[in-house]
Design a protein around this motif. Structure first.
Motif, PDB file in Angstrom:
ATOM      1  N   GLY A  69       0.796  -1.234   0.000  1.00 58.63           N
ATOM      2  CA  GLY A  69       0.000   0.000   0.000  1.00 58.63           C
ATOM      3  C   GLY A  69       0.824   1.276   0.000  1.00 58.63           C
ATOM      4  O   GLY A  69       0.292   2.362   0.176  1.00 58.63           O
ATOM      5  N   LEU A  70       2.131   1.139  -0.190  1.00 60.52           N
ATOM      6  CA  LEU A  70       3.034   2.299  -0.233  1.00 60.52           C
ATOM      7  C   LEU A  70       3.928   2.183  -1.450  1.00 60.52           C
ATOM      8  O   LEU A  70       4.210   1.080  -1.896  1.00 60.52           O
ATOM      9  CB  LEU A  70       3.978   2.298   0.978  1.00 60.52           C
ATOM     10  N   GLU A  71       4.396   3.303  -1.938  1.00 62.39           N
ATOM     11  CA  GLU A  71       5.414   3.250  -2.988  1.00 62.39           C
ATOM     12  C   GLU A  71       6.724   2.746  -2.377  1.00 62.39           C
ATOM     13  O   GLU A  71       7.201   3.295  -1.376  1.00 62.39           O
ATOM     14  CB  GLU A  71       5.626   4.642  -3.589  1.00 62.39           C
ATOM     15  N   THR A  72       7.289   1.687  -2.942  1.00 58.18           N
ATOM     16  CA  THR A  72       8.529   1.116  -2.392  1.00 58.18           C
ATOM     17  C   THR A  72       9.689   1.191  -3.380  1.00 58.18           C
ATOM     18  O   THR A  72      10.829   0.958  -2.992  1.00 58.18           O
ATOM     19  CB  THR A  72       8.341  -0.373  -2.042  1.00 58.18           C
ATOM     20  N   TRP A  73       9.405   1.422  -4.661  1.00 56.87           N
ATOM     21  CA  TRP A  73      10.419   1.392  -5.727  1.00 56.87           C
ATOM     22  C   TRP A  73      11.119   0.029  -5.807  1.00 56.87           C
ATOM     23  O   TRP A  73      12.221  -0.078  -6.330  1.00 56.87           O
ATOM     24  CB  TRP A  73      11.452   2.509  -5.544  1.00 56.87           C
ATOM     25  N   VAL A  74      10.451  -1.007  -5.268  1.00 51.93           N
ATOM     26  CA  VAL A  74      11.049  -2.345  -5.302  1.00 51.93           C
ATOM     27  C   VAL A  74      10.450  -3.156  -6.449  1.00 51.93           C
ATOM     28  O   VAL A  74       9.243  -3.140  -6.667  1.00 51.93           O
ATOM     29  CB  VAL A  74      10.795  -3.094  -3.978  1.00 51.93           C
ATOM     30  N   SER A  75      11.298  -3.866  -7.171  1.00 53.49           N
ATOM     31  CA  SER A  75      10.835  -4.915  -8.081  1.00 53.49           C
ATOM     32  C   SER A  75      11.189  -6.248  -7.445  1.00 53.49           C
ATOM     33  O   SER A  75      12.353  -6.506  -7.126  1.00 53.49           O
ATOM     34  CB  SER A  75      11.504  -4.809  -9.451  1.00 53.49           C
ATOM     35  N   LEU A  76      10.162  -7.087  -7.273  1.00 51.20           N
ATOM     36  CA  LEU A  76      10.346  -8.351  -6.577  1.00 51.20           C
ATOM     37  C   LEU A  76      10.152  -9.496  -7.573  1.00 51.20           C
ATOM     38  O   LEU A  76       9.342  -9.377  -8.496  1.00 51.20           O
ATOM     39  CB  LEU A  76       9.299  -8.431  -5.455  1.00 51.20           C
ATOM     40  N   TYR A  77      10.874 -10.597  -7.363  1.00 49.87           N
ATOM     41  CA  TYR A  77      10.786 -11.724  -8.304  1.00 49.87           C
ATOM     42  C   TYR A  77      10.811 -13.050  -7.563  1.00 49.87           C
ATOM     43  O   TYR A  77      11.505 -13.200  -6.554  1.00 49.87           O
ATOM     44  CB  TYR A  77      11.978 -11.727  -9.272  1.00 49.87           C
ATOM     45  N   LEU A  78      10.065 -14.017  -8.103  1.00 44.61           N
ATOM     46  CA  LEU A  78      10.259 -15.413  -7.717  1.00 44.61           C
ATOM     47  C   LEU A  78      10.895 -16.106  -8.917  1.00 44.61           C
ATOM     48  O   LEU A  78      10.259 -16.279  -9.955  1.00 44.61           O
ATOM     49  CB  LEU A  78       8.937 -16.110  -7.370  1.00 44.61           C
TER      50      LEU A  78
END
Ligand code: FAD
Length: 502
Positions: free
Chosen positions: A363-372
């Motif tokens: 619910g927040l901007e994190t600037w993270v790209s996450l991957y599995l």
């Protein structure tokens, strides 16, 4: 106490168990399903069946005093997990010395907690992994049947391109493209029509309300709404919950006798009873089925089981990781929990990787790209029976994940170089980039064609079948439930035609 007798018993109600129950019932066989988790069909006092990921309560996890979410921290802070009271919650993390395995608990097994990604494996790789299985029949009959029965659908491309809820995916796609990598849409069992109505404000939000690993209250076609609903609809199937199978033996007349511990909501055993059956279908998942068979072999209850029981295990090469984006490349405060795209570099001979673009829906901007990332790792683990604890212990060391880490690193170093970005070190504890200590895709332990025949019949014992993820030898290159479902369909068609189960 006289043993209750039923024609067929299915242990576990995940993918393999749900297929077995439906097909047995359709063939007219009265079937008892024994499931150690609870039924997730009635709302609690807050009006919801499942709790939210943002504020987990006792419904979230299986008998723990604190949640143990895969993404344990954010900015190195312990802000994700919460204290809870012990309860038969829906997500379990089974901790073995070198590997923690996430599994679903309840009527529907893993389908209650998973991301719904419904991927048919690459045909050439399937043939390599399971050469004894007729690929023409799988790709002509069993995979299409599994996809239909599971309700697999795909996000509408025009909506995907325009909605704020998949900005995080489009950002990752553009960055992959800059590194010369191809992306592909990933099908899912989440109803994308429902998701579009969620976005439009005309349906209650679930995927768009951060719900997934502790259950989706709406939208997801979990097994209790597909196979298991159809099975119960035949009138031939009974599901008993909070019923954990502890032991299996065989009577001189050839029937199987199960010792079943009935528990209450505190986990206390309130009754132990025996159930007899003519045909026994094991669908307790890779960990559960392997433990039951290993215990039966090592205690001498079923001494003729194959020496291959307990072997050939791996976590499908699962590795999670995050990347940090530039400030001008936000991934969006609003993210759907349902992944719809993957970076497909599986045909890279040196480092095959299929990396799903995962959300970080806080619910927040994190600037993270996450991957599995799903990688191809030749390492395999073995389960050993420990008589002191009467449990199966997984022999798998952290170093066995090294080939998976190397493959993921090779791909994401390319993405970082092409975009001048870096990894995140704050998400998985211990300043690690690559989460190599847990998996979502436990596979193997009772491998098709070695611990069983080519159809899942346990070697050495008529009327004993394995129908779940323990059949798949450690790796399938994509998320596994479509494969598990299709193999179970193939097994059930064969044994109902040939084995005289009544
Ligand atoms: P399960 O679905 O694990 O079912 C086994 C059942 O048996 C459980 O309900 C368990 O409680 C019960 N049981 C175990 N032991 C006993 C016993 N002794 N007595 C009675 N009952 C018992 N796969 C995908 O394809 N796509 C995805 O997007 C995806 N995402 C995932 C996300 C998460 C968080 C997790 C945990 C898994 C995910 N998976 C995904 C993996 C997928 O859910 C599993 O591969 C699948 O559920 C395995 O099916 P199964 O039939 O082998 O066993």
């Amino acid at each position: 106490e006289p043993a209750g007798y039923v024609p067929a018993v299915v242990v576990g109600s995940g993918y393999g168990g749900a297929v077995a129950a439906l097909r047995l019932a359709e063939a007219g066989v009265s079937t008892l399903v024994l499931e150690m988790g609870r039924a997730w069909d009635a709302p609690s006092s807050d009006g919801k069946v499942f709790c939210s990921t943002a504020s987990p309560d006792r419904r979230s996890m299986w008998f723990r005093t604190r949640t143990a979410a895969p993404l344990a921290s954010f900015l190195w802070l312990d802000v994700v997990n919460r204290d809870i009271s012990p309860y038969p919650g829906v997500l379990d993390r089974v901790d073995h010395p070198g590997m923690s395995v996430y599994v679903g608990r309840g009527v529907g097994g893993g389908s209650l907690v998973n991301g719904g990604m419904a991927v048919t494996p690459d045909r050439a790789y399937f043939r390599e992994v399971l050469p004894q299985v007729d690929a023409d029949a799988m790709y002509g009959t069993w995979f299409p049947l599994a996809n239909r029965m599971l309700g697999v659908n795909t996000v509408a491309p025009d909506w995907f391109e325009s909605t704020e809820w998949y900005q995080f995916t489009r950002v990752s796609r553009a960055q992959a493209a800059r590194a010369g990598l191809a992306t592909t849409f990933v099908p899912n069992v989440y109803d994308f029509g429902h998701m579009q109505r969620e976005a439009a404000g005309t349906a209650t939000k679930s995927a768009l309300a951060q719900e997934v690993i502790y259950g989706n209250n709406f939208g997801k076609r979990s097994l209790d709404r597909t196979y298991l609903a159809a099975a119960l609809g035949t009138g031939k199937v009974t599901i008993e919950t909070l019923s954990r199978v502890r032991a299996i033996r065989r009577d001189p007349d050839g029937s199987y006798v199960l010792t079943v511990a009935q528990t209450d909501l505190t986990g206390a055993v309130v009754a132990t009873r025996e159930v007899g059956c003519g045909a026994l279908f094991l669908a307790a998942g890779s960990l559960g089925t392997t433990e039951l068979l290993l215990r039966a072999r090592e205690t001498g209850a079923l001494p003729d089981l194959s020496p291959a029981v307990g072997k050939g295990w791996a976590g499908n090469g699962n590795i999670m990781l995050g990347r940090a984006n530039h400030l001008w490349n936000p991934t969006g405060a609003r993210q759907s929990t349902i992944p719809v795209m993957g970076i497909n570099d599986w045909n890279n001979a040196a480092n095959p990787v299929f990396a799903e673009i995962a959300p970080l829906p806080i619910g927040l901007e994190t600037w993270v790209s996450l991957y599995l990332a799903i990688t191809r790792n030749p390492e395999r683990g073995t389960f050993v029976y420990d008589p002191a604890t009467d449990a199966a212990v997984l022999n798998w060391s952290r170093s066995q994940n090294q080939p998976s880490v190397a493959a993921a690193k090779s791909l994401f170093d390319r993405v970082n170089r092409a975009n001048a970005t870096i990894y995140r070190y704050d998400l998985f504890g211990g300043n690690r980039v690559f989460a190599d200590d847990f998996c979502y895709h436990p596979l193997g332990g009772c491998v098709l064609g070695s611990a069983t025949d080519a159809y899942g019949r346990a070697n050495g014992y008529d009327g004993l079948y394995v129908v779940d993820g323990s059949l798949v030898p450690g790796s399938i290159g994509v998320n596994p439930f479509v494969t598990i479902t299709a193999l179970a369909e193939r097994t059930m068609a064969r044994v109902l035609a040939q084995d005289g189960i009544t």
